[in-house]
Scaffold this active site. Structure first.
Site, PDB file in Angstrom:
ATOM      1  N   LEU A  27      -2.470   3.061  -9.202  1.00 46.18           N
ATOM      2  CA  LEU A  27      -1.150   2.627  -9.694  1.00 46.18           C
ATOM      3  C   LEU A  27      -0.082   3.314  -8.859  1.00 46.18           C
ATOM      4  O   LEU A  27      -0.075   4.541  -8.763  1.00 46.18           O
ATOM      5  CB  LEU A  27      -0.958   3.058 -11.158  1.00 46.18           C
ATOM      6  CG  LEU A  27      -1.891   2.455 -12.211  1.00 46.18           C
ATOM      7  CD1 LEU A  27      -1.749   3.204 -13.533  1.00 46.18           C
ATOM      8  CD2 LEU A  27      -1.601   0.969 -12.409  1.00 46.18           C
ATOM      9  N   HIS A  28       0.785   2.534  -8.249  1.00 43.63           N
ATOM     10  CA  HIS A  28       1.873   3.175  -7.504  1.00 43.63           C
ATOM     11  C   HIS A  28       3.144   2.348  -7.421  1.00 43.63           C
ATOM     12  O   HIS A  28       4.154   2.800  -6.905  1.00 43.63           O
ATOM     13  CB  HIS A  28       1.410   3.525  -6.083  1.00 43.63           C
ATOM     14  CG  HIS A  28       1.322   2.327  -5.191  1.00 43.63           C
ATOM     15  ND1 HIS A  28       0.243   1.478  -5.204  1.00 43.63           N
ATOM     16  CD2 HIS A  28       2.190   1.816  -4.290  1.00 43.63           C
ATOM     17  CE1 HIS A  28       0.451   0.498  -4.345  1.00 43.63           C
ATOM     18  NE2 HIS A  28       1.631   0.674  -3.771  1.00 43.63           N
TER      19      HIS A  28
END
Ligand code: UD1
Length: 367
Positions: free
Chosen positions: A207-208
């Protein structure tokens, strides 16, 4: 014989695997010269050098070292530095890949200097203009002379935006060229042993995206989803530097301590990450490229975004796009754990030969 002088641009992690097969295919030819420019948008060892080493990429001929910053600052710095590069190198063509800030920054500089521009991975659209990548994609495509596309949906998108059909070339997916080339080597990676994991008995997470990690309420909910998932099997989460910063800044480390089966680790190199993807029970991600890689590997993928610019991974591949509602994510995860998931198929032309096709088209146009 005339030699086509090409400046190939990379800046951020997802660019490296896309440029590798293109540089290799150009270097194999007498009629092309490849000059590799790294803007330095990503600069950490694990975000950059490690990829160069593992992908067999030559050391960049020119490194701009622009680093991080706000979008305007980062894009502006790249443009100033890259203009100087083009003045010195005087290439016939600039080739950019993907949708990061380096892509639009270098593309814009090239066309303003009347240098031909090729965009690899053109035409993908999420239709979500709040994503920085969507703006980068739309603008880069508008100014490109060669638009190399990975899936047929891109053709319609480009035509709807008024791009002349003769500029569009359906060539397949260079990132998949790299995956297919390295899959066997990745199988030998000791990463599962190092992490104490068994194949198909762990969940892999990345997740970014700003939309997921920059808002504390959303990030907290997503981390709690990981906690719930970790009751079934270990959750392995190689953390992007941007996400690491946000977790610290929002003070979520304490909450994460309550979930010992959620393992936050440093970003992995290409081969280790490929091994993890290939062995995971499923992948939960907000990345663009991982949706495509899991489709080729036949591994279920849950995409925690409201949309995807890569629809073929949903219509033909193993991907579902569920948004960031925790219930939806857990519902899809449950289906996978119960063995209830689509098998998917490999999209057209994702056969390991995309770079070859690109180079041939460029060479034929120059002849
Ligand atoms: C960029 C791309 C995104 C891509 C992602 C993959 C844009 C607009 N976004 O996002 O499309 O999916 O790369 O990784 O180009 N940082 C480090 N070390 C690094 C690089 C970044 O610590 O080597 C930190 C910096 O604090 C920086 C933050 O991460 O401020 C974000 O980096 P940036 O390059 O601006 O965007 P990404 O989120 O990495």
């Amino acid at each position: 014989m005339s030699v086509l002088r090409v400046v190939n641009v990379v800046g951020a992690r997802p660019n490296f695997m896309k440029i590798a097969p293109i540089v290799e295919a150009m270097q194999a030819r007498q009629d092309m010269e490849s000059i590799l420019v790294h803007t330095g948008q990503h600069y950490d060892h694990v975000m950059s050098d490690l990829f160069f080493n593992q992908l067999g990429l030559p050391k960049p001929d020119i490194y701009l070292g622009v680093g991080s910053g706000s979008h305007g600052e980062q894009t502006g710095k790249i443009m100033i530095e890259f203009e100087q590069v083009l003045k010195d190198v005087k290439p016939d063509l600039v080739l950019v890949v993907g949708d990061v800030n380096s892509t639009i920054a270098c593309g814009l500089v090239a066309v303003k200097m009347s240098i031909q521009l090729a965009h690899v991975e053109a035409g993908l659209r999420s239709f979500d203009r709040t994503m920085p990548e969507e703006i980068n994609r739309v603008l880069t495509d508008q100014i490109s002379d060669y638009l190399f596309i990975t899936e047929r949906s891109a053709f319609e998108n480009l035509r709807n935006e008024g791009i002349a059909e003769d500029k569009i070339h359906f060539v397949g997916n260079v990132m998949i060229d790299t995956l297919l080339r390295h899959r066997k080597r990745a199988a030998d990676s000791p990463v599962l042993n190092h992490l104490g994991l068994e194949p198909r008995k762990f969940i892999l997470v990345t997740l970014h995206r700003p939309a997921n990690v920059d808002d504390p309420e959303i990030l907290e909910k997503l981390l709690q989803v990981l906690g719930t998932l970790s009751r079934d099997m270990p959750v392995v989460f190689p953390v992007h530097p941007r996400t690491r910063k946000q977790v610290q800044q929002f003070g979520f480390e304490n909450m994460l301590r309550r979930f010992p089966n959620v393992r936050l680790i440093e970003p992995l190199g290409y081969l280790d990450f490929l091994k993890c993807m290939d062995s995971a029970r499923f992948v939960l991600t907000d990345s663009g490229g991982i949706q495509e890689e899991t489709t080729v590997l036949g591994v279920p993928c849950i995409t925690a975004r409201e949309n995807t610019e890569r629809p073929v991974t949903v219509t033909q591949g193993t991907n579902v796009v569920v948004g960031r509602n925790p219930e939806r994510i857990l519902q899809e995860a449950r289906k996978i754990l119960e063995g209830n998931w689509k098998t998917g198929q490999i999209p057209e032309l994702w056969d390991g030969k995309a770079a070859e096709r690109i180079v041939q088209i460029l060479a034929a146009a120059d002849a």
